[in-house]
Design an enzyme around this catalytic site. Structure first.
Site, PDB file in Angstrom:
ATOM      1  N   LYS A  58       1.149  -1.051   0.281  1.00 14.75           N
ATOM      2  CA  LYS A  58       0.422  -0.499   0.235  1.00 14.75           C
ATOM      3  C   LYS A  58       1.051   1.016  -0.285  1.00 14.75           C
ATOM      4  O   LYS A  58       0.613   2.013   0.929  1.00 14.75           O
ATOM      5  CB  LYS A  58      -1.134   0.063   1.132  1.00 14.75           C
TER       6      LYS A  58
HETATM    7  N1  PMP Z   1      -7.304  -3.556  -2.840  1.00 19.87           N
HETATM    8  C1  PMP Z   1      -6.238  -2.052  -3.178  1.00 19.87           C
HETATM    9  C2  PMP Z   1      -5.496  -1.758  -4.297  1.00 19.87           C
HETATM   10  C3  PMP Z   1      -6.546  -0.735  -2.253  1.00 19.87           C
HETATM   11  O1  PMP Z   1      -6.148   0.303  -2.556  1.00 19.87           O
HETATM   12  C4  PMP Z   1      -7.667  -1.411  -1.634  1.00 19.87           C
HETATM   13  C5  PMP Z   1      -8.527  -0.066  -0.668  1.00 19.87           C
HETATM   14  N2  PMP Z   1      -7.576   0.152   0.700  1.00 19.87           N
HETATM   15  C6  PMP Z   1      -7.932  -2.598  -1.460  1.00 19.87           C
HETATM   16  C7  PMP Z   1      -7.625  -3.621  -2.436  1.00 19.87           C
HETATM   17  C8  PMP Z   1      -9.246  -2.886  -0.659  1.00 19.87           C
HETATM   18  O2  PMP Z   1      -8.091  -3.006   1.083  1.00 19.87           O
HETATM   19  P1  PMP Z   1      -9.281  -2.926   2.395  1.00 19.87           P
HETATM   20  O3  PMP Z   1     -10.282  -3.922   2.587  1.00 19.87           O
HETATM   21  O4  PMP Z   1      -7.709  -2.990   3.632  1.00 19.87           O
HETATM   22  O5  PMP Z   1      -9.195  -1.686   2.571  1.00 19.87           O
END
Ligand code: PMP
Length: 311
Positions: free
Chosen positions: A162
């Site tokens: 991330k």
């Molecule tokens: N994939 C990506 C590329 C994202 O940016 C996100 C959002 N954070 C997600 C998946 C979903 O992750 P989460 O459920 O932890 O928010």
């Protein structure tokens, strides 16, 4: 003074202090601004009128993911994981918001220096809270398209980290889809199999089984994804399988939905102008969405530990 009349308190944490958001500013020489060397999280807080409190969803897991990813980026900061959680809670409580919010913790290379290294470059933590309602439509079903942009490979810029810089990839895919009149994008890997949405994970329902792409598919291993898998198995008795998904499987399956902190659970009704399943949110997507909304709003006692009250 009634709490609704109160001037909201600081909504940012910056350089070790709680400050109004307009005072949280970085220099143009900041390493992360120049090279995209930041790691971030997106966390939702749901306002619960019964408690008159915002419930922060899966705060511990978000902080844990952030802190684990420090190792990829050779980051060290003075704040402990417990303190990071505390900052998120304090900012949310002090904000004075009485509606749903979004918390954005960022750990970034804050040194004012040139050179695209990660080791030996100072890092800092900052965080802010904003109001946020639905980020994509969660009712009608989304019309989505497969992007021409491929997902970054884990050995190029790891999606799992991330990193701020990797969101150029998400932005290009999502922009392409929106400019072509779609709501969102599905992003494929270099090998042509499905990775995820632009900033959300993807699930399909096929033959009564819930299928999602594995952590080795260049995805961010989403906390909502993990939540959905757990709820589907425990509450709906569904079999959940993590495996590679071919693009065309999405055209012929029964249901598709996206999930993520921002996206929540968002059913998909068409892909590349082909109707998915019945063309409206399917029964599994709807059941999971209902369950999810009840859990995040603190209405499911069994999962109440996932909700941290702010204040
Ligand atoms: N994939 C990506 C590329 C994202 O940016 C996100 C959002 N954070 C997600 C998946 C979903 O992750 P989460 O459920 O932890 O928010």
């Amino acid at each position: 003074m009634a709490s609704s009349d109160m001037i909201p308190g600081p909504t940012a944490y910056f350089e070790g202090q709680y400050v109004p958001i307009e005072d949280a500013k970085v220099s143009i020489m900041t390493h992360a601004f120049n090279y995209g060397t930041g790691l971030f999280e997106g966390i939702r807080g749901y306002y619960c009128d019964q408690d008159d409190k915002i419930l922060i969803f899966r705060l511990r897991e978000h902080v844990d993911r952030l802190v684990r990813n420090f190792n990829i980026m050779c980051m060290e900061i003075p704040e402990t994981a417990e303190q990071l959680e505390e900052i998120c809670v304090n900012l949310t409580a002090q904000s004075g918001f009485r509606e749903d919010v979004y918390i954005r913790p960022i750990c970034y290379k804050s040194q004012l220096s040139l050179g695209p290294q990660v080791k030996g470059v100072e890092s800092s933590f900052c965080c802010y809270v904003i109001k946020l309602g639905d980020y994509v439509d969660v009712v009608k079903g989304l019309d989505v398209a497969v992007a021409s942009w491929r997902r970054l490979a884990d050995n190029a810029i790891p999606s799992r980290a991330k990193c701020t810089g990797s969101y150029i990839n998400s932005a290009l895919a999502s922009t392409e889809a929106r400019q072509a009149g779609f709501d969102e994008a599905i992003v494929l890997r270099e090998d042509g199999t499905v990775a995820e949405g632009s900033a959300m994970n993807i699930f399909m329902v096929t033959g009564g089984v819930l299928v999602t792409t594995p952590p080795t598919a260049d995805i961010l291993v989403g906390i909502t994804r993990n939540t959905v898998m757990e709820l589907a198995e425990a509450e709906l008795g569904l079999r959940v399988v993590e495996r590679p998904i071919a693009r065309t499987e999405l055209y012929v399956c029964d249901e598709v939905f996206f999930c993520g902190t921002g996206a929540q659970i968002a059913p998909v009704r068409s892909i590349d102008r082909r109707i998915v399943g019945g063309g409206s949110p399917g029964p599994v997507s709807k059941q999971l969405q209902d369950l999810y909304f009840s859990v995040v709003h603190g209405r499911a006692p069994k999962y109440r530990e996932w909700c941290t009250p702010a204040g």
